[in-house]
Write a protein that holds these residues in place. Structure first.
Motif, PDB file in Angstrom:
ATOM      1  N   VAL A 269      35.869  35.516  29.307  1.00 49.55           N
ATOM      2  CA  VAL A 269      36.005  36.261  30.559  1.00 49.55           C
ATOM      3  C   VAL A 269      35.555  37.700  30.341  1.00 49.55           C
ATOM      4  O   VAL A 269      35.941  38.341  29.355  1.00 49.55           O
ATOM      5  CB  VAL A 269      37.464  36.239  31.057  1.00 49.55           C
ATOM      6  CG1 VAL A 269      37.595  37.031  32.352  1.00 49.55           C
ATOM      7  CG2 VAL A 269      37.933  34.804  31.262  1.00 49.55           C
ATOM      8  N   VAL A 270      34.745  38.180  31.250  1.00 52.21           N
ATOM      9  CA  VAL A 270      34.296  39.575  31.227  1.00 52.21           C
ATOM     10  C   VAL A 270      34.857  40.263  32.472  1.00 52.21           C
ATOM     11  O   VAL A 270      34.597  39.822  33.594  1.00 52.21           O
ATOM     12  CB  VAL A 270      32.761  39.676  31.212  1.00 52.21           C
ATOM     13  CG1 VAL A 270      32.322  41.135  31.308  1.00 52.21           C
ATOM     14  CG2 VAL A 270      32.196  39.040  29.948  1.00 52.21           C
ATOM     15  N   ALA A 271      35.641  41.315  32.260  1.00 50.55           N
ATOM     16  CA  ALA A 271      36.211  42.093  33.367  1.00 50.55           C
ATOM     17  C   ALA A 271      35.581  43.482  33.365  1.00 50.55           C
ATOM     18  O   ALA A 271      35.561  44.160  32.329  1.00 50.55           O
ATOM     19  CB  ALA A 271      37.722  42.187  33.224  1.00 50.55           C
ATOM     20  N   CYS A 272      35.064  43.897  34.497  1.00 43.95           N
ATOM     21  CA  CYS A 272      34.362  45.177  34.597  1.00 43.95           C
ATOM     22  C   CYS A 272      34.994  46.038  35.691  1.00 43.95           C
ATOM     23  O   CYS A 272      35.312  45.540  36.775  1.00 43.95           O
ATOM     24  CB  CYS A 272      32.884  44.965  34.924  1.00 43.95           C
ATOM     25  SG  CYS A 272      32.012  43.883  33.771  1.00 43.95           S
ATOM     26  N   ASP A 273      35.156  47.313  35.385  1.00 45.51           N
ATOM     27  CA  ASP A 273      35.688  48.238  36.381  1.00 45.51           C
ATOM     28  C   ASP A 273      35.205  49.642  36.031  1.00 45.51           C
ATOM     29  O   ASP A 273      34.740  49.895  34.913  1.00 45.51           O
ATOM     30  CB  ASP A 273      37.216  48.187  36.406  1.00 45.51           C
ATOM     31  CG  ASP A 273      37.786  48.648  37.743  1.00 45.51           C
ATOM     32  OD1 ASP A 273      36.995  49.117  38.587  1.00 45.51           O
ATOM     33  OD2 ASP A 273      39.009  48.540  37.934  1.00 45.51           O
TER      34      ASP A 273
ATOM     35  N   THR B  59      26.908  45.107  39.315  1.00 47.54           N
ATOM     36  CA  THR B  59      27.580  44.390  38.225  1.00 47.54           C
ATOM     37  C   THR B  59      27.588  42.888  38.484  1.00 47.54           C
ATOM     38  O   THR B  59      27.281  42.085  37.591  1.00 47.54           O
ATOM     39  CB  THR B  59      29.025  44.894  38.062  1.00 47.54           C
ATOM     40  OG1 THR B  59      29.014  46.297  37.818  1.00 47.54           O
ATOM     41  CG2 THR B  59      29.718  44.186  36.907  1.00 47.54           C
TER      42      THR B  59
ATOM     43  N   HIS C 174      34.183  35.146  39.302  1.00 44.32           N
ATOM     44  CA  HIS C 174      35.556  34.825  39.707  1.00 44.32           C
ATOM     45  C   HIS C 174      36.065  35.788  40.778  1.00 44.32           C
ATOM     46  O   HIS C 174      36.746  35.383  41.723  1.00 44.32           O
ATOM     47  CB  HIS C 174      36.476  34.876  38.485  1.00 44.32           C
ATOM     48  CG  HIS C 174      37.913  34.622  38.804  1.00 44.32           C
ATOM     49  ND1 HIS C 174      38.376  33.395  39.227  1.00 44.32           N
ATOM     50  CD2 HIS C 174      39.006  35.453  38.788  1.00 44.32           C
ATOM     51  CE1 HIS C 174      39.683  33.461  39.438  1.00 44.32           C
ATOM     52  NE2 HIS C 174      40.087  34.696  39.192  1.00 44.32           N
TER      53      HIS C 174
ATOM     54  N   GLU D  57      39.249  45.780  42.977  1.00 42.70           N
ATOM     55  CA  GLU D  57      39.942  45.764  41.685  1.00 42.70           C
ATOM     56  C   GLU D  57      38.984  45.583  40.518  1.00 42.70           C
ATOM     57  O   GLU D  57      39.408  45.564  39.364  1.00 42.70           O
ATOM     58  CB  GLU D  57      40.986  44.647  41.678  1.00 42.70           C
ATOM     59  CG  GLU D  57      42.095  44.814  42.707  1.00 42.70           C
ATOM     60  CD  GLU D  57      42.880  46.095  42.482  1.00 42.70           C
ATOM     61  OE1 GLU D  57      43.162  46.436  41.317  1.00 42.70           O
ATOM     62  OE2 GLU D  57      43.203  46.765  43.481  1.00 42.70           O
ATOM     63  N   GLY D  58      37.700  45.414  40.813  1.00 41.88           N
ATOM     64  CA  GLY D  58      36.718  45.237  39.750  1.00 41.88           C
ATOM     65  C   GLY D  58      35.986  43.911  39.872  1.00 41.88           C
ATOM     66  O   GLY D  58      36.124  43.185  40.862  1.00 41.88           O
ATOM     67  N   VAL D  59      35.216  43.615  38.847  1.00 36.10           N
ATOM     68  CA  VAL D  59      34.424  42.381  38.819  1.00 36.10           C
ATOM     69  C   VAL D  59      34.866  41.555  37.619  1.00 36.10           C
ATOM     70  O   VAL D  59      34.917  42.061  36.498  1.00 36.10           O
ATOM     71  CB  VAL D  59      32.913  42.687  38.721  1.00 36.10           C
ATOM     72  CG1 VAL D  59      32.108  41.397  38.720  1.00 36.10           C
ATOM     73  CG2 VAL D  59      32.473  43.590  39.871  1.00 36.10           C
ATOM     74  N   VAL D  60      35.179  40.294  37.865  1.00 36.63           N
ATOM     75  CA  VAL D  60      35.607  39.385  36.800  1.00 36.63           C
ATOM     76  C   VAL D  60      34.673  38.179  36.790  1.00 36.63           C
ATOM     77  O   VAL D  60      34.485  37.530  37.824  1.00 36.63           O
ATOM     78  CB  VAL D  60      37.065  38.914  37.001  1.00 36.63           C
ATOM     79  CG1 VAL D  60      37.477  37.967  35.876  1.00 36.63           C
ATOM     80  CG2 VAL D  60      38.007  40.109  37.072  1.00 36.63           C
TER      81      VAL D  60
ATOM     82  N   ILE E 137      33.319  34.599  34.523  1.00 40.03           N
ATOM     83  CA  ILE E 137      33.688  33.598  33.519  1.00 40.03           C
ATOM     84  C   ILE E 137      32.422  32.951  32.982  1.00 40.03           C
ATOM     85  O   ILE E 137      31.559  32.531  33.753  1.00 40.03           O
ATOM     86  CB  ILE E 137      34.612  32.524  34.125  1.00 40.03           C
ATOM     87  CG1 ILE E 137      35.890  33.173  34.662  1.00 40.03           C
ATOM     88  CG2 ILE E 137      34.955  31.454  33.093  1.00 40.03           C
ATOM     89  CD1 ILE E 137      36.786  32.202  35.414  1.00 40.03           C
TER      90      ILE E 137
END
Length: 253
Positions: A168-172, A199, A211, A216-219, A221
């Motif tokens: 999982v990559v979470a970006c903010d 992004t 996802h 709240e950001g970009v998630v 998978i």
């Protein structure tokens, strides 16, 4: 594989029963008479291929054509093969007549055609069902290329809930709330919108499943729906590319 085999058996048996019933009841007698006069010399025949062998051949042809159609052979090539098969059946009837053996090709021809139509119809139906599932699970969450592969069946997926090992990559935006306090609402909203859009696009291009992409950001998978064993390496590579991209954007600004 199992589903294709079951579908092949269902189509083959159904077509064989239908054609055999039409032949046995004499429903095709008029057409059979015309083909008999065209393809062979019935008057000079001393032997006739028995009904039993006719029915066996009908079943084998129906199963063979159905399996060929469902096995992934390109549609154009498959149809061409069936056309050649029909020509061969007519030729077989003519060759048999040279040896004074009468072979009625119509039941076999009809079985091959009906099996082809039924198999292609089932493919269209299953593809439509698969397309609906693909839109439900992956609409706007995969790149166009990956979504097309899912719809075409190149990438297989199981709609049943299962546990998978994924990355999982979470970006903010760093210090997002501080930036929100120091910026005008419209400017902050524009910055967030641009960040989310760029992004998400780059993650999708990298083969990720999106996802979430909101305030709240970009998630994203990696490994869904395609089972990529190197999903961790791929996720890290895409994340590093993202960092490099935004650094360049920051320098230009």
């Amino acid at each position: 594989m199992k589903r294709s085999l079951i579908t092949t058996l269902l189509i083959g048996v159904a077509v064989a029963v239908l054609v055999s019933a039409l032949h046995a009841t004499g429903s095709m007698r008029g057409i059979e008479t015309g083909i008999r006069a065209f393809a062979s010399d019935y008057a000079s025949a001393t032997r006739v291929v028995s009904e039993k062998w006719q029915y066996v051949l009908v079943l084998l042809l129906a199963l063979g054509v159905a399996w060929l159609s469902l096995s992934g052979v390109p549609q154009g090539r498959n149809r061409l093969l069936v056309v050649f098969l029909l020509i061969e059946l007519l030729g077989l009837s003519w060759v048999c007549s040279l040896y004074r053996v009468f072979f009625q090709p119509l039941p076999s021809v009809l079985a091959a055609v009906l099996a082809l139509v039924a198999a292609e119809g089932s493919i269209v139906f299953l593809r439509r069902d698969r397309s609906h599932l693909a839109r439900t699970f992956f609409g706007n969450r995969l790149s166009k290329k990956e979504f097309r592969r899912v719809g075409e069946g190149t990438i297989s997926f199981d709609a049943q809930a299962k546990a998978y090992e994924v990355s999982v990559v979470a970006c903010d935006i760093a210090n997002k709330y501080g930036l929100a306090e120091d910026s005008e609402p419209a400017a902050f909203a524009g910055t967030m919108e641009k960040f989310i859009h760029e992004t998400a696009d780059r993650l999708l291009q990298g083969g990720a499943y999106l996802h979430a992409a909101d305030g709240e950001g970009v998630v994203a998978i990696f490994k869904s729906p395609e089972g990529n064993a190197e999903h961790a390496e791929k996720a890290v590579r895409v994340a590093l590319d993202l960092i490099q991209y935004f650094r360049k954007q920051r320098q230009h600004n």
